[in-house]
Design a protein around this motif. Structure first.
Motif, short mmCIF file in Angstrom:
data_model
loop_
_atom_site.label_atom_id
_atom_site.label_comp_id
_atom_site.label_asym_id
_atom_site.label_seq_id
_atom_site.Cartn_x
_atom_site.Cartn_y
_atom_site.Cartn_z
N PRO A 1 -137.01 21.75 -6.17
CA PRO A 1 -137.85 20.62 -5.82
C PRO A 1 -139.32 21.00 -5.78
N HIS A 2 -140.15 20.07 -6.15
CA HIS A 2 -141.59 20.22 -6.03
C HIS A 2 -142.14 18.92 -5.49
N VAL A 3 -142.93 19.01 -4.45
CA VAL A 3 -143.47 17.81 -3.83
C VAL A 3 -144.92 17.64 -4.20
N ALA A 4 -145.28 16.45 -4.65
CA ALA A 4 -146.65 16.17 -5.07
C ALA A 4 -147.62 16.52 -3.96
N GLY A 5 -148.72 17.15 -4.33
CA GLY A 5 -149.74 17.48 -3.35
C GLY A 5 -149.41 18.70 -2.51
N GLY A 6 -148.32 19.37 -2.80
CA GLY A 6 -147.95 20.56 -2.05
C GLY A 6 -147.49 20.29 -0.64
N ALA A 7 -146.96 19.10 -0.38
CA ALA A 7 -146.60 18.73 0.98
C ALA A 7 -145.49 19.57 1.56
N THR A 8 -144.69 20.18 0.71
CA THR A 8 -143.59 21.00 1.23
C THR A 8 -143.57 22.38 0.60
N GLU A 9 -144.72 22.96 0.39
CA GLU A 9 -144.79 24.27 -0.24
C GLU A 9 -144.06 25.34 0.57
N GLU A 10 -144.01 25.16 1.92
CA GLU A 10 -143.35 26.16 2.76
C GLU A 10 -141.85 25.98 2.79
N TRP A 11 -141.32 24.95 2.19
CA TRP A 11 -139.87 24.71 2.20
C TRP A 11 -139.23 25.45 1.04
N ASN A 12 -138.21 26.22 1.35
CA ASN A 12 -137.58 27.14 0.40
C ASN A 12 -136.75 26.40 -0.64
N ALA A 13 -137.20 26.46 -1.89
CA ALA A 13 -136.49 25.76 -2.98
C ALA A 13 -135.18 26.44 -3.34
N VAL A 14 -134.98 27.67 -2.87
CA VAL A 14 -133.71 28.34 -3.12
C VAL A 14 -132.60 27.70 -2.31
N ALA A 15 -132.93 27.27 -1.10
CA ALA A 15 -131.92 26.71 -0.21
C ALA A 15 -131.75 25.20 -0.38
N LEU A 16 -132.79 24.52 -0.81
CA LEU A 16 -132.76 23.07 -0.92
C LEU A 16 -133.21 22.69 -2.33
N LYS A 17 -132.25 22.26 -3.16
CA LYS A 17 -132.52 22.05 -4.58
C LYS A 17 -132.35 20.59 -4.98
N LEU A 18 -133.14 20.17 -5.92
CA LEU A 18 -133.02 18.83 -6.48
C LEU A 18 -132.37 18.91 -7.85
N ILE A 19 -131.38 18.08 -8.09
CA ILE A 19 -130.72 18.01 -9.39
C ILE A 19 -131.23 16.80 -10.15
N THR A 20 -131.84 17.05 -11.30
CA THR A 20 -132.34 15.97 -12.14
C THR A 20 -131.65 15.93 -13.50
#
Length: 211
Positions: free
Chosen positions: A23-42
């Motif tokens: 996942p990537h959040v516009a504007g860097g709102a969740t840059e500290e959130w670990n994308a390894v643990a929480l993933k978006l499937i598109t």
């Protein structure tokens, strides 16, 4: 668990999948959130393999929801907790026409992919106290993930009554009322601890109990 605010319930959809998409959040709102643990499937093929209808605007919807949730202290704490557990992978699948629900990794029946999953129906919902944005549905399912992470034995005791094929007490008659009571135990705890505090912090519609 499947959820319903004005959401339908489909307990038969007990599969989970994993993706390398992050996942990537516009504007860097969740840059500290670990994308390894929480993933978006598109990926449409992965979504369809799971049995869900693809959502072409999945990334934008997810980015927008997380940006809104960032304004809630409770929501930020929930997502922080999930993102700090890279061994507990949660795959988020935005989908149209399918009930939002969280499925832990043991409910996975996919032969290709593994992991826990959140099926998220990105639509608004009605409550007795006003409308909720789709981000509340997302945090509700994340709340289930926190329940599972915090106390797996407790969570599994009740969900395994609801999901017949993984029942831990097959010799006990499993009536519809027993299933309903098990579901309400999980859902009311989640509404009280997670969904409603976030909804109130974001000045959105809220509910006192699951219905």
């Amino acid at each position: 668990m499947p959820d319903s605010a004005d959401r339908s319930v489909d307990p038969a959809a007990d599969r989970a999948i994993q993706s390398d998409a992050a996942p990537h959040v516009a504007g860097g709102a969740t840059e500290e959130w670990n994308a390894v643990a929480l993933k978006l499937i598109t990926d449409a093929a992965l979504t369809q393999e799971f049995g869900f209808a693809p959502t072409p605007d999945a990334q934008a919807l997810y980015d927008g929801a997380l940006t809104k949730l960032k304004a809630s202290k409770t929501a930020s704490q929930i997502i922080d907790k999930l993102s700090k557990n890279p061994q507990f992978v949660i795959n988020v699948i935005p989908t149209r026409g399918f009930p939002s629900q969280f499925m832990d990794e043991e409910l996975n029946v996919s032969t290709k992919l593994a992991g826990s999953v959140i099926a998220w129906y990105p639509d608004s919902n009605k409550t007795p106290n006003g409308a909720q944005g789709s981000e509340i549905g997302l945090i509700h399912e994340m709340g289930h993930a926190v329940q599972y992470l915090d106390n797996r034995a407790w969570y599994k005791t009740y969900t395994r009554i609801y999901y017949d094929r993984l029942r831990q007490d097959p010799d006990v008659p499993n009536s519809d009322q027993r299933k309903k009571n098990a579901q309400l135990t999980i859902e009311n705890d989640n509404v009280t601890k997670h969904e409603t505090p976030v909804a109130k912090e974001l000045a959105q519609g809220w509910r006192e109990k699951y219905d």
